[in-house]
Design a protein around this motif. Structure first.
Motif, PDB file in Angstrom:
ATOM      1  N   ASP A 307     -26.660  -4.867  40.376  1.00  0.00           N
ATOM      2  CA  ASP A 307     -25.872  -4.598  39.170  1.00  0.00           C
ATOM      3  C   ASP A 307     -24.405  -4.810  39.548  1.00  0.00           C
ATOM      4  N   HIS A 308     -23.910  -6.019  39.320  1.00  0.00           N
ATOM      5  CA  HIS A 308     -22.633  -6.449  39.913  1.00  0.00           C
ATOM      6  C   HIS A 308     -21.433  -5.988  39.072  1.00  0.00           C
ATOM      7  N   TRP A 309     -21.352  -4.675  38.838  1.00  0.00           N
ATOM      8  CA  TRP A 309     -20.198  -4.056  38.196  1.00  0.00           C
ATOM      9  C   TRP A 309     -19.685  -2.939  39.117  1.00  0.00           C
ATOM     10  N   ARG A 311     -17.108   0.585  39.237  1.00  0.00           N
ATOM     11  CA  ARG A 311     -16.558   1.596  38.334  1.00  0.00           C
ATOM     12  C   ARG A 311     -15.194   2.048  38.811  1.00  0.00           C
ATOM     13  N   ASP A 316     -16.467   0.317  33.717  1.00  0.00           N
ATOM     14  CA  ASP A 316     -17.152  -0.606  34.614  1.00  0.00           C
ATOM     15  C   ASP A 316     -16.569  -2.006  34.435  1.00  0.00           C
ATOM     16  N   TYR A 317     -16.330  -2.692  35.582  1.00  0.00           N
ATOM     17  CA  TYR A 317     -15.744  -4.031  35.575  1.00  0.00           C
ATOM     18  C   TYR A 317     -16.674  -4.973  36.338  1.00  0.00           C
ATOM     19  N   SER A 318     -16.940  -6.139  35.763  1.00  0.00           N
ATOM     20  CA  SER A 318     -17.864  -7.085  36.392  1.00  0.00           C
ATOM     21  C   SER A 318     -17.226  -7.741  37.609  1.00  0.00           C
ATOM     22  N   ALA A 347     -12.941 -10.788  41.526  1.00  0.00           N
ATOM     23  CA  ALA A 347     -12.829 -10.277  40.155  1.00  0.00           C
ATOM     24  C   ALA A 347     -11.380  -9.867  39.905  1.00  0.00           C
ATOM     25  N   HIS A 349      -9.409  -8.149  36.343  1.00  0.00           N
ATOM     26  CA  HIS A 349      -9.486  -7.756  34.945  1.00  0.00           C
ATOM     27  C   HIS A 349      -8.213  -7.005  34.559  1.00  0.00           C
ATOM     28  N   THR A 358     -17.219  -1.122  29.224  1.00  0.00           N
ATOM     29  CA  THR A 358     -17.784  -2.101  30.148  1.00  0.00           C
ATOM     30  C   THR A 358     -17.083  -3.426  29.915  1.00  0.00           C
ATOM     31  N   THR A 360     -16.652  -7.303  30.991  1.00  0.00           N
ATOM     32  CA  THR A 360     -17.404  -8.359  31.649  1.00  0.00           C
ATOM     33  C   THR A 360     -16.659  -9.679  31.516  1.00  0.00           C
ATOM     34  N   HIS A 364     -18.499 -14.538  35.085  1.00  0.00           N
ATOM     35  CA  HIS A 364     -19.430 -13.759  35.908  1.00  0.00           C
ATOM     36  C   HIS A 364     -20.804 -13.684  35.249  1.00  0.00           C
TER      37      HIS A 364
END
Length: 408
Positions: A307-309, A311, A316-318, A347, A349, A358, A360, A364
């Motif tokens: 689960d490529h996120w 916190r 949550d950030y991808s 990553a 963001h 969340t 995304t 990604h």
């Protein structure tokens, strides 16, 4: 009485025309003594009425005797049997009272250039859209320099230590120097009083060490000791905030920055000049910024799962799925969330001010979908080429003693 016009003409004739006193008296038709008095006077003549006295003069000795015991004017009026209006009596009491009271001058707090800046959090009563259909009222970090009254402010995502320190660095970097002391109240992220002694938090102790300055923690319930910043909070609420609408925290900070430029260029009644006029001397006496920036933001290291996120606080950030199974470093400052793996960015963001979101990156998600399709293709290919032995059903008949022919 000699008029102002005659007084001015006498002085002109004597000083400019060099006319003697006797000739001036003959020309103006006045006595020589009048001319002499006009030349000796440094100011023009004016009529002064002889004071007529007051009805209070007769009872002034009684008033003085009672003032020695500190009586108010109303009680004095009763004691002396005063039957006239109180206004004239109160005026005389007010003029005489300082002679019977000890001198008690007030103190005036003054600040030297570069000495300190007072800090506080202001919570503006305005709803700011923070994304995700939500509105919030994030805190605003406010700093005021004691000498120049230079006002600095910036909205930050939270009052936690990493955001508070990042906000300090943003404001001080814009100032270009650091006051020798930062004055704070008992903000939990800064520190607290324990056993009657101030104790800074670990994060703020490290931050002040990097800056090389002192942090002054005020005693609980002592807002008067940082009156500069408390008044600045009120100034922001009454002068900056009314009539404004904000589209986002960034828009709030943009509008605030423009307004601060105007506010620091306005005349300050207490110092009788503009803050910008004192700023140069203030900066020159401050401590220089450290050559290496302090460690800022929210940081942690984690092994990226399938689960490529990652916190950060409640969001949550991808992360690029190529980093799955590897250690990644997560850094969140006031504006961005950055994730690196072995020094390479995987990553980036924009930080979400709205909680429980969340975020995304489409790239990604697309790469993750491609990798999933490739993995499923490998599984299917393996299933198509693998031969699996199939047991004969007659073996089960023999085990359970079933004769198919007899049943038929």
């Amino acid at each position: 009485m000699l008029s102002v016009e005659d007084w001015a003409e006498i002085r002109r004739l004597h000083r400019s025309e060099q006319m003697p006193i006797k000739a001036i008296a003959r020309r103006l038709g006045i006595s020589k003594n009048t001319v002499r008095r006009a030349l000796a006077a440094s100011e023009p003549p004016k009529y002064v009425r002889k004071p007529a006295g007051s009805v209070v003069d007769a009872v002034e000795p009684q008033i003085r005797a009672l003032l020695a015991s500190g009586m108010p004017a109303t009680v004095i009026a009763e004691r002396i049997g005063w039957t006239r209006g109180l206004t004239v009596l109160k005026d005389r009491v007010r003029a005489l009272r300082p002679q019977y009271q000890p001198v008690d001058p007030v103190s005036r707090t003054t600040y030297q250039p570069g000495e300190l800046a007072q800090c506080d959090l202001w919570f503006p009563p305005a709803d700011v859209p923070v994304g995700g259909g939500q509105v919030a009222r994030p805190p605003v970090l406010v700093m005021v320099s004691g000498y120049s009254r230079w006002l600095m402010a910036r909205m930050i995502p939270s009052r936690q230590a990493h955001d508070l320190i990042a906000g300090h660095w943003a404001l001080l970097s814009g100032l270009g120097a650091v006051p020798r002391a930062l004055v704070w109240d008992n903000e939990p992220a800064v520190g607290s009083w324990k056993a009657g002694r101030p104790a800074l938090s670990r994060e703020f102790e490290s931050f002040r060490g990097t800056l090389g300055v002192k942090v002054v923690q005020l005693r609980p319930r002592d807002p008067e000791s940082k009156g500069l910043v408390e008044r600045a909070n009120g100034y922001l609420e009454t002068s900056f905030l009314p009539g404004r609408v904000f589209a986002s925290p960034r828009d709030f900070n943009d509008q605030l920055t423009d307004w601060l430029t105007l506010a620091n260029g306005r005349h300050h009644r207490r110092i009788e000049c503009r803050p910008v006029d004192r700023l140069g001397a203030d900066q020159a006496a401050m401590v220089a910024l450290p050559p290496v920036a302090p460690v800022l933001g929210w940081r942690h290291q984690v092994r990226l799962g399938r689960d490529h996120w990652v916190r950060v606080e409640t969001c949550d950030y991808s992360v690029h799925p190529a980093a799955i199974g590897r250690l990644v470093d997560v850094v969140a400052d006031l504006d961005n969330v950055t994730v690196t793996c072995a020094g390479q960015p995987v990553a980036r963001h924009e930080r979400s001010w709205a909680p429980h979101q969340t975020i995304t990156d489409p790239a990604h998600a697309e790469e993750a979908a491609r990798l999933r399709r490739a993995h499923l293709g490998i599984v299917r290919q393996r299933g198509a080429t693998t031969e699996v032995e199939q047991r004969s059903l007659a073996n089960y008949d023999r085990i359970f003693g079933v004769d198919i022919e007899e049943v038929a």
